[in-house]
Design a protein around this motif. Structure first.
Motif, PDB file in Angstrom:
ATOM      1  N   TRP B 253       0.823  -1.216   0.000  1.00 14.36           N
ATOM      2  CA  TRP B 253       0.000   0.000   0.000  1.00 14.36           C
ATOM      3  C   TRP B 253       0.861   1.271   0.000  1.00 14.36           C
ATOM      4  CZ3 TRP B 253      -4.507   1.720  -1.293  1.00 14.36           C
ATOM      5  CH2 TRP B 253      -4.917   2.973  -0.858  1.00 14.36           C
ATOM      6  N   ALA B 254       1.932   1.254   0.786  1.00 14.53           N
ATOM      7  CA  ALA B 254       2.790   2.446   0.862  1.00 14.53           C
ATOM      8  C   ALA B 254       3.401   2.742  -0.513  1.00 14.53           C
ATOM      9  CB  ALA B 254       3.887   2.236   1.895  1.00 14.53           C
ATOM     10  N   ALA B 255       3.882   1.693  -1.178  1.00 12.52           N
ATOM     11  CA  ALA B 255       4.492   1.894  -2.497  1.00 12.52           C
ATOM     12  C   ALA B 255       3.464   2.403  -3.502  1.00 12.52           C
ATOM     13  CB  ALA B 255       5.108   0.585  -2.986  1.00 12.52           C
ATOM     14  N   PHE B 256       2.257   1.857  -3.418  1.00 13.99           N
ATOM     15  CA  PHE B 256       1.211   2.302  -4.340  1.00 13.99           C
ATOM     16  C   PHE B 256       0.890   3.786  -4.116  1.00 13.99           C
ATOM     17  CE2 PHE B 256      -3.273   3.176  -5.184  1.00 13.99           C
ATOM     18  CZ  PHE B 256      -3.306   2.917  -6.549  1.00 13.99           C
ATOM     19  N   GLY B 257       0.723   4.169  -2.849  1.00 17.31           N
ATOM     20  CA  GLY B 257       0.394   5.561  -2.538  1.00 17.31           C
ATOM     21  C   GLY B 257       1.488   6.518  -2.992  1.00 17.31           C
ATOM     22  N   LEU B 258       2.723   6.134  -2.749  1.00 18.46           N
ATOM     23  CA  LEU B 258       3.853   6.988  -3.154  1.00 18.46           C
ATOM     24  C   LEU B 258       3.929   7.098  -4.674  1.00 18.46           C
ATOM     25  CD1 LEU B 258       6.374   5.568  -0.557  1.00 18.46           C
ATOM     26  CD2 LEU B 258       5.820   8.011  -0.782  1.00 18.46           C
ATOM     27  N   TRP B 259       3.742   5.986  -5.345  1.00 18.21           N
ATOM     28  CA  TRP B 259       3.814   5.991  -6.816  1.00 18.21           C
ATOM     29  C   TRP B 259       2.685   6.831  -7.426  1.00 18.21           C
ATOM     30  CZ3 TRP B 259       0.115   3.831 -10.215  1.00 18.21           C
ATOM     31  CH2 TRP B 259       0.481   3.912 -11.571  1.00 18.21           C
ATOM     32  N   LEU B 260       1.447   6.611  -6.928  1.00 22.01           N
ATOM     33  CA  LEU B 260       0.328   7.351  -7.526  1.00 22.01           C
ATOM     34  C   LEU B 260       0.457   8.850  -7.219  1.00 22.01           C
ATOM     35  CD1 LEU B 260      -2.233   7.220  -9.206  1.00 22.01           C
ATOM     36  CD2 LEU B 260      -3.545   6.729  -7.126  1.00 22.01           C
ATOM     37  N   ALA B 261       0.907   9.180  -6.014  1.00 27.86           N
ATOM     38  CA  ALA B 261       1.107  10.606  -5.677  1.00 27.86           C
ATOM     39  C   ALA B 261       2.165  11.223  -6.589  1.00 27.86           C
ATOM     40  CB  ALA B 261       1.509  10.740  -4.214  1.00 27.86           C
ATOM     41  N   MET B 262       3.211  10.458  -6.881  1.00 26.61           N
ATOM     42  CA  MET B 262       4.285  10.950  -7.764  1.00 26.61           C
ATOM     43  C   MET B 262       3.763  11.136  -9.185  1.00 26.61           C
ATOM     44  SD  MET B 262       7.883   8.972  -8.289  1.00 26.61           S
ATOM     45  CE  MET B 262       9.409   9.772  -8.799  1.00 26.61           C
ATOM     46  N   LEU B 263       2.978  10.177  -9.626  1.00 29.50           N
ATOM     47  CA  LEU B 263       2.408  10.250 -10.975  1.00 29.50           C
ATOM     48  C   LEU B 263       1.463  11.451 -11.104  1.00 29.50           C
ATOM     49  CD1 LEU B 263       2.159   8.584 -13.712  1.00 29.50           C
ATOM     50  CD2 LEU B 263       0.060   7.654 -12.724  1.00 29.50           C
ATOM     51  N   LEU B 264       0.613  11.644 -10.096  1.00 30.14           N
ATOM     52  CA  LEU B 264      -0.364  12.735 -10.160  1.00 30.14           C
ATOM     53  C   LEU B 264       0.320  14.095 -10.003  1.00 30.14           C
ATOM     54  CD1 LEU B 264      -3.289  11.182  -8.082  1.00 30.14           C
ATOM     55  CD2 LEU B 264      -3.134  11.418 -10.564  1.00 30.14           C
ATOM     56  N   ASN B 265       1.407  14.122  -9.258  1.00 31.12           N
ATOM     57  CA  ASN B 265       2.142  15.377  -9.110  1.00 31.12           C
ATOM     58  C   ASN B 265       2.683  15.855 -10.458  1.00 31.12           C
ATOM     59  OD1 ASN B 265       3.705  17.493  -7.711  1.00 31.12           O
ATOM     60  ND2 ASN B 265       5.459  16.257  -8.322  1.00 31.12           N
ATOM     61  N   ARG B 266       3.188  14.910 -11.234  1.00 26.12           N
ATOM     62  CA  ARG B 266       3.833  15.291 -12.502  1.00 26.12           C
ATOM     63  C   ARG B 266       2.867  15.266 -13.677  1.00 26.12           C
ATOM     64  NH1 ARG B 266       7.201  18.037 -14.438  1.00 26.12           N
ATOM     65  NH2 ARG B 266       7.411  18.793 -12.333  1.00 26.12           N
ATOM     66  N   HIS B 267       1.856  14.391 -13.628  1.00 24.81           N
ATOM     67  CA  HIS B 267       0.990  14.216 -14.796  1.00 24.81           C
ATOM     68  C   HIS B 267      -0.503  14.381 -14.476  1.00 24.81           C
ATOM     69  CE1 HIS B 267       4.450  12.849 -17.091  1.00 24.81           C
ATOM     70  NE2 HIS B 267       4.780  12.103 -16.062  1.00 24.81           N
ATOM     71  N   GLY B 268      -0.796  14.944 -13.310  1.00 26.61           N
ATOM     72  CA  GLY B 268      -2.191  15.065 -12.885  1.00 26.61           C
ATOM     73  C   GLY B 268      -3.048  15.898 -13.822  1.00 26.61           C
ATOM     74  N   ASP B 269      -2.401  16.783 -14.589  1.00 25.62           N
ATOM     75  CA  ASP B 269      -3.189  17.617 -15.495  1.00 25.62           C
ATOM     76  C   ASP B 269      -3.720  16.817 -16.684  1.00 25.62           C
ATOM     77  OD1 ASP B 269      -0.593  17.252 -16.355  1.00 25.62           O
ATOM     78  OD2 ASP B 269      -0.525  19.143 -17.452  1.00 25.62           O
ATOM     79  N   ARG B 270      -3.120  15.669 -16.970  1.00 26.54           N
ATOM     80  CA  ARG B 270      -3.644  14.885 -18.105  1.00 26.54           C
ATOM     81  C   ARG B 270      -4.189  13.528 -17.674  1.00 26.54           C
ATOM     82  NH1 ARG B 270       1.166  12.540 -21.373  1.00 26.54           N
ATOM     83  NH2 ARG B 270       2.914  12.638 -19.934  1.00 26.54           N
ATOM     84  N   ILE B 271      -4.165  13.272 -16.362  1.00 28.94           N
ATOM     85  CA  ILE B 271      -4.839  12.068 -15.868  1.00 28.94           C
ATOM     86  C   ILE B 271      -6.214  12.507 -15.386  1.00 28.94           C
ATOM     87  CG2 ILE B 271      -4.822  10.274 -14.101  1.00 28.94           C
ATOM     88  CD1 ILE B 271      -1.784  10.250 -14.389  1.00 28.94           C
ATOM     89  N   LEU B 272      -7.216  12.095 -16.097  1.00 31.07           N
ATOM     90  CA  LEU B 272      -8.541  12.650 -15.867  1.00 31.07           C
ATOM     91  C   LEU B 272      -9.319  11.848 -14.833  1.00 31.07           C
ATOM     92  CD1 LEU B 272      -9.165  13.272 -19.632  1.00 31.07           C
ATOM     93  CD2 LEU B 272      -8.680  15.012 -17.926  1.00 31.07           C
ATOM     94  N   ARG B 273      -9.083  10.577 -14.798  1.00 30.14           N
ATOM     95  CA  ARG B 273      -9.852   9.750 -13.873  1.00 30.14           C
ATOM     96  C   ARG B 273      -9.046   8.503 -13.526  1.00 30.14           C
ATOM     97  NH1 ARG B 273     -15.817   9.781 -12.181  1.00 30.14           N
ATOM     98  NH2 ARG B 273     -15.210   9.007 -10.156  1.00 30.14           N
TER      99      ARG B 273
END
Lengths: 98, 344
Positions: B253-273
């Motif tokens: 769970w920790a790795a998933f949360g860190l990875w998704l937070a990192m992804l959304l930080n850099r690409h959140g403007d084009r990840i819609l859902r």
């Protein structure tokens, strides 16, 4: 990214939620710090648990307080002076070699 | 005031769709149903179609930038003010005690700031919870609108319910082609022609993840409909499309949360859902994760795996111009990092 992003109440982040059954919150934080440090290593940064929050330190000693995972990566980018991009093929290549 | 603070949050539904797609017509039909009888309605402007409902408020658009300047988290000031005004009138007994608010957006509305208003605003987030996002797509002009307006693409991408209007005005083949395109963009949403009974439409709006009884079916639908990540052979290759990430073994769970937070930080403007079900190390129950752009909701548990779905992580990422193969590689690489960390 702004401080609101990913934040759903006070100093909590959505990823603070389930954890692993049987781990205390403190053990969960320690585990999160260890996993985060593997991800932060290519950027020369190190995370530590501190008084219910975290500190993030760079190789030169520059440091910042991080409230939760939602603010970790913007802070890491600031300290590292470069983007922390999980889709960067060079970063993935480095992590895959471990 | 005190009793209201302790009351469960009110459900807020977003009704979106491009100009002329038939949002107001749909809204009028929905409000005829007893399922939505205790709803208040906020609309951007009082249109020509009369809404005979208990409460209709007009909202003028006003965009207020947060100090952070993050465009994705732009808060719609007027919407916030209108919602707070509604709550105040409800408290004073000036309006009946509605349990739901349906917000009809303008055709050109980007949905993410509206979602941010409801879910991240410090004053609203405890008083409202986001219900199903309903997007109306016009069968006559839908294809062309999707080609021309990125906002329309985003409205489809964030939807929980896609309602196809005006299907009687075009050939079945055109409806089928548009449906295929919509499913490629957002396979997690239900896709329904508007030409069904009012009550059936209302049921779709009312059903959401907040209802524990409806949750397994809702999540089962997301994942049953999710395409394999190599679905590039679909007739349309929209700029916005869904990617499916899977992993059979339990994820950290920790790795998933860190990875998704990192992804959304850099690409959140084009990840819609983001929508999915996770099999997490040490937890027997599946964990439901979903969010709109940067905003991830508090994860929820399911009592068991949805029927027909083997235990395992299935995450649908609907994004604009994202390399699916790279996303998959990133997901696996980052989650594997946790394997070498000693159990805490």
């Amino acid at each position: 990214m702004c401080g609101l992003c990913g934040l759903f109440g006070g100093a909590r982040h959505w990823s603070d939620a389930p954890g692993e059954r049987g781990r205390t919150p403190e053990a969960e934080r320690r585990h999160r710090v260890e996993v985060a440090n593997r991800m932060l290593q290519p950027f020369g940064l190190r995370l530590a648990s501190w008084a219910g929050r975290y500190t993030l330190t760079g190789r030169t000693g520059r440091a910042a307080v991080v409230d939760h995972v939602g603010t970790l990566w913007p802070t890491a980018e600031r300290l590292a002076g470069r983007p922390c991009d999980p889709l960067d093929p060079a970063l993935l290549g480095e992590l895959e070699r471990w | 005031m005190v009793s209201d603070a302790a009351a469960p949050p009110l459900t807020a539904n977003l009704l979106t769709g491009f100009l002329g797609s038939g949002k107001t017509t749909l809204l009028r039909r929905l409000l005829r149903s007893p399922r939505l009888a205790d709803s208040a309605v906020l609309i951007n402007e009082l249109g020509e179609v009369g809404l005979d409902h208990l409460l209709v408020e007009a909202v003028d658009e006003e965009v207020v930038l947060l100090r952070s300047g993050c465009l994705c988290c732009t808060i719609r000031g007027e919407l916030k003010e209108a919602l707070l005004r509604l709550l105040e009138r409800r408290r004073r007994g000036g309006v009946p005690p509605f349990s739901r608010v349906v917000i009809e957006t303008t055709g050109l509305a980007e949905p993410a700031p509206l979602v941010a208003t409801l879910t991240a605003d410090p004053m609203l987030r405890w008083q409202f919870r986001l219900g199903a996002i309903v997007t109306v797509v016009d069968a006559v002009n839908g294809d062309d609108t999707l080609n021309r307006f990125v906002e329309a693409m985003h409205q489809v991408a964030v939807a929980d319910r896609l309602v196809l209007s005006k299907t009687d005005l075009v050939e079945p083949a055109q409806v089928a082609a548009l449906s295929a395109r919509l499913r490629a963009i957002n396979p997690t949403a239900t896709l329904t022609p508007s030409a069904i009974a009012d009550d059936a439409l209302a049921e779709l709006v009312v059903m959401d993840l907040h209802d524990p009884d409806a949750r397994p079916a809702e999540v089962g639908h997301w994942l049953a409909a999710a395409p394999p990540d190599d679905a590039g052979h679909t007739p349309h290759r929209p700029e916005v499309r869904a990617h499916l990430l899977t992993m059979d073994e339990p994820v950290d769970w920790a790795a998933f949360g860190l990875w998704l937070a990192m992804l959304l930080n850099r690409h959140g403007d084009r990840i819609l859902r983001v929508k999915g079900l996770l099999r997490v190390v040490g937890i027997d129950q599946p964990i439901v994760v979903q969010g709109v752009q940067h905003l991830i909701h508090e994860p929820q548990h399911l009592a068991s795996w949805p029927p027909g779905l083997a235990p395992g992580t299935r995450l649908v990422v609907i994004a604009r111009s994202l390399d699916g193969a790279l996303l998959d590689r990133s997901f696996r690489t980052f989650l594997r990092l946790a394997a070498a960390v000693p159990a805490g």
